[in-house]
Structure formats: C-alpha cells, structure tokens
Enzyme design. Structure first.
Site, PDB file in Angstrom:
ATOM      1  CD  GLU A 112      -3.021  -1.098   2.202  1.00  0.00           C
ATOM      2  OE1 GLU A 112      -3.623  -0.038   2.406  1.00  0.00           O
ATOM      3  OE2 GLU A 112      -3.246  -2.135   2.844  1.00  0.00           O
ATOM      4  CG  HIS A 226      -8.798   5.708   2.555  1.00  0.00           C
ATOM      5  ND1 HIS A 226      -8.768   5.573   1.191  1.00  0.00           N
ATOM      6  CD2 HIS A 226      -8.191   4.607   3.052  1.00  0.00           C
ATOM      7  CE1 HIS A 226      -8.163   4.428   0.877  1.00  0.00           C
ATOM      8  NE2 HIS A 226      -7.797   3.821   2.000  1.00  0.00           N
ATOM      9  NE  ARG A 267      -4.301   5.064   3.932  1.00  0.00           N
ATOM     10  CZ  ARG A 267      -4.838   4.111   4.653  1.00  0.00           C
ATOM     11  NH1 ARG A 267      -5.403   4.397   5.807  1.00  0.00           N
ATOM     12  NH2 ARG A 267      -4.844   2.871   4.239  1.00  0.00           N
ATOM     13  CG  HIS A 328      -9.939   5.453   6.540  1.00  0.00           C
ATOM     14  ND1 HIS A 328     -10.878   4.482   6.271  1.00  0.00           N
ATOM     15  CD2 HIS A 328      -8.759   4.791   6.670  1.00  0.00           C
ATOM     16  CE1 HIS A 328     -10.291   3.288   6.241  1.00  0.00           C
ATOM     17  NE2 HIS A 328      -9.019   3.447   6.497  1.00  0.00           N
ATOM     18  NE  ARG A 363      -4.707   3.775  10.527  1.00  0.00           N
ATOM     19  CZ  ARG A 363      -5.093   3.070   9.458  1.00  0.00           C
ATOM     20  NH1 ARG A 363      -4.316   2.112   8.986  1.00  0.00           N
ATOM     21  NH2 ARG A 363      -6.249   3.323   8.884  1.00  0.00           N
TER      22      ARG A 363
HETATM   23  C1  SIN Z   1      -7.376   0.277   2.899  1.00  0.00           C
HETATM   24  O1  SIN Z   1      -7.564  -0.890   2.579  1.00  0.00           O
HETATM   25  O2  SIN Z   1      -7.063   1.170   2.114  1.00  0.00           O
HETATM   26  C2  SIN Z   1      -7.555   0.652   4.320  1.00  0.00           C
HETATM   27  C3  SIN Z   1      -6.534   0.027   5.125  1.00  0.00           C
HETATM   28  C4  SIN Z   1      -6.143   0.910   6.249  1.00  0.00           C
HETATM   29  O3  SIN Z   1      -6.857   1.846   6.572  1.00  0.00           O
HETATM   30  O4  SIN Z   1      -5.063   0.691   6.788  1.00  0.00           O
END
Ligand code: SIN
Length: 388
Positions: A112, A226, A267, A328, A363
């Site tokens: 990610e 998010h 993010r 989020h 985070r």
């Molecule tokens: C996501 O799947 O983008 C959310 C995961 C997260 O908030 O860590």
C-alpha cells in the site's frame, strides 16, 4: 440492574475481542457493544495487516511508519508493534484466520502507499471481516465471557479517581457494570462526519466521557482522510476502495484522464493532491483506473470491491471509477502508555479509541489492525501482571 465482573470491555472490534481472548479463563469478563457484534470498523478493513517480513525488514518498517507519521510517533510504541507482529499473525492463524498463500511460497504479501516493501498479509479485500469473524467465533466459545449487543456506555464509575467500571444502557434497562478493570475499545469518531468510511454509530463516546473526567487525551486534531472512497451523491457511509488497489498498480486520473500524483505517497499527501485537482477541474471526484492490473488480480484479490462497483453501475475492468477522499481514521484519542493503561488507574484504552503513539500524525496503511491487536494483548498482560 447491576453486574459484577473482573473486566468490562467496551467494543467488539479486533482490539476488544482480542483483549477478551488474551485474559485468563478464570476472569469474569463482560463485553458490551453499541450495535451488533459485527458492526465495527475492524470488520470493514479491506487492505490487510502489516507484519515484519524478516529481521532485515525491521529498519524500513520502522522508518516507513515514522515517515508516514511525520516523525511524531512514539518510537517505543512503534518498536513494540513491529517486534510483536509475527507472533500476532501466528496467534491469528491459531484462531483460524486464513491469509492469502501461494503454492509453495507460503504467505503472499501486498503493498500500500508509503510502504517501501511488500509486507501486508491479506484475505481477498475483506481482511478485517476474516479476522473479526474468527475472533468472534473464538470469544463465543468462552464460558467466562458475557456479550451484550445494542448496549451503549453512558458513563464511567469513578471512585476516588479510580475507574471501577461503567454505566451502560440498552432498550430494556440501565446497567451498572462494576469491574476491577475497564478496557475501552470503542473505535473511532467517523460517525461525527458527513462523509466517512466508518459506521455512523462510532461517535467517540469513550473519548467524550474520558474528557469529562480529566483523563489525558492526545492529538485530538489528528484525523486521517482516506484518498479513495467510491464517489456517490447519496448520503451515508462511504465505500472504501482499498489502498492496496493502488498498491497493485491502480492509477489516479484528473478529468482529462491524466495522472496528477504519485499514487503511493502517504495518504495525507495523496489527499491534498486530489483536493487540489478537484478544485482545478471543478469536479467533485477524480478517477481511478485499474487498467494496469491483470484482470485475474482484480477478480481474485478485489472481488468484493469489483462487485460493489458493479452494483453501483461501474465495471472497473472496462472503465474508470469515480473516487473522492473521506474521513477514515482517528490517530488521536485517549492517551495510553505502552501497556495501554490510561492516566486513570484501572482504565485501559486500545484500538482507535486510544492514542498510544504508534501512528504519530498520520497512520501508515494497514498498521491499524496490527496495532490494535498488539496493544490489546499488552493490556491483557498488564491486567494479569497487576492482579498478581
Ligand atoms: C485500505 O484498505 O485502504 C484501508 C486500510 C487501512 O486503513 O489501513
């Protein structure tokens, strides 16, 4: 009605459930939740759960977490989370959780934003559901645990500055739950926002009550947005398009279908770029394209996201989907030390309700399930130690 217990736990996300599982069988435990057992944000988590791949990964996992958090993280907490990650995964597997595995290669890891390496375990695009369901099944087997659904905490019971339990209410009655130790695991604050990926009943009750008693709170202005939720003109909870979709290669486009940002930056960086682009374009969303991701990956890794988009009228294999940022996650909360203990004796806080310093100002993706589980176990271990 009055109930006497050893421990009362508020919340049935992974941190509440895991706390119950890690306490000894001779403790009488009461667990309450404001809605049904499954309606927690843990259940909604899509992307996955981080784990230390190997010893060589330690420094980069630590640095990725710190950099995403703008170096405001508590280093000791980050270290505890990373060092405990493998044993947490082993315990989850023991409780029946299944993570994606490949023939002969063991676990498969996804990526990610802001991760310098693939270190995220996943179960399709419903990792939180898989973990939460298995933990609920295991908690239900415990004869020392009483579960109360649709029961809301309305106050703490405090005597001489010490927490001695909580007051709760449901449709039938007011319940005074007296307990030696109280664990707050009641999630975040997304219910207070118009556009959030969170359940609407998650409105920060524990944080408000803690504030009334002068319990130390921290970083109340650290809210994570998010970057990618499915755009919809309708009100209600926003559907997440997991960051792992971008991790696997999805691209963000402006209205001319041109890229405008590095999709794998942290993010907060990506969100700012999206808002700027929406303003420049005069639009209320940008586009996400999965054209670079093999069709089998979309269908096997993201089956629920694919299906949900289809139901909303978008076939992501053939067209871009409209995405927009939404509230989020809450990095702030009730201050907790490395044992998840708050500033009030016998009161613990775990999961999104707490601020143990792991996440700093922002985070790192997929650190939340891990942090919740690690610090739930820290709380349980501390309660056991203190009781001795
Ligand atoms: C996501 O799947 O983008 C959310 C995961 C997260 O908030 O860590």
């Amino acid at each position: 009605m009055r109930i006497d217990a050893d421990v009362v736990i508020v919340g049935t996300g992974v941190s509440g459930l895991f706390s119950a599982l890690k306490l000894p069988a001779d403790k009488k435990i009461v667990v309450i939740t404001k809605s049904d057992l499954e309606s927690s944000d843990s259940f909604l988590a899509q992307g996955g759960i981080c784990v230390l791949r190997d010893e060589q990964d330690y420094e980069s996992f630590f640095e990725d977490t710190m950099r995403a958090g703008h170096y405001e993280n508590r280093k000791e907490s980050v270290d505890i989370m990373i060092r405990n990650s493998r044993s947490i995964i082993d315990e989850l597997v023991h409780y029946g959780v299944s993570f994606e595995r490949g023939a002969d290669v063991g676990f498969i890891y996804t990526k990610e934003g802001a991760h310098s390496r693939r270190r995220i375990l996943f179960h399709e695009d419903v990792t939180g559901k898989e973990i939460t369901e298995k933990l609920i099944q295991n908690v239900k087997k415990l004869s020392n645990v009483q579960l109360y659904e649709y029961t809301t905490m309305t106050d703490f019971i405090v005597n001489g500055g010490v927490c001695e339990g909580i007051i709760a209410e449901n449709k039938e009655r007011r319940i005074e739950i007296r307990a030696t130790d109280t664990i707050l695991a009641s999630g975040g604050i997304g219910g207070r926002y118009k556009h959030s990926t969170n359940y609407p009943h998650l409105s920060g009750d524990a944080i408000s009550i803690a504030g009334r008693y002068g319990v130390r709170l921290e970083n109340l202005d650290y809210i994570q947005i998010h970057p990618t939720t499915l755009y919809s003109p309708r009100p209600g909870r926003r559907f997440l398009i997991s960051e792992s979709v971008r991790g696997e290669g999805a691209l963000l486009y402006n209205k001319k279908k041109e890229r405008f940002v590095d999709e794998l930056k942290p993010r907060d960086f990506v969100v700012k770029a999206i808002y700027k682009q929406m303003e420049a374009d005069g639009t209320d969303h940008v586009w996400l394209s999965v054209e670079r991701i093999p069709k089998e990956t979309v269908l096997n890794h993201f089956p629920h996201i694919y299906q949900h988009c289809l139901e909303e009228g978008y076939d992501m294999l053939n067209e871009c989907i409209p995405v927009v940022p939404a509230q989020h996650y809450f990095m702030g909360g009730i201050w907790a030390d490395k044992n998840s203990h708050t500033s009030m004796p016998h009161l613990y806080a775990v999961g999104e309700t707490s601020c143990n310093g792991v996440h700093g100002a922002n985070r790192l993706a997929s650190n939340s399930l891990l942090e919740s589980l690690v610090f739930a176990r820290q709380a349980a271990n501390h309660i056991i130690k203190e009781a001795k």
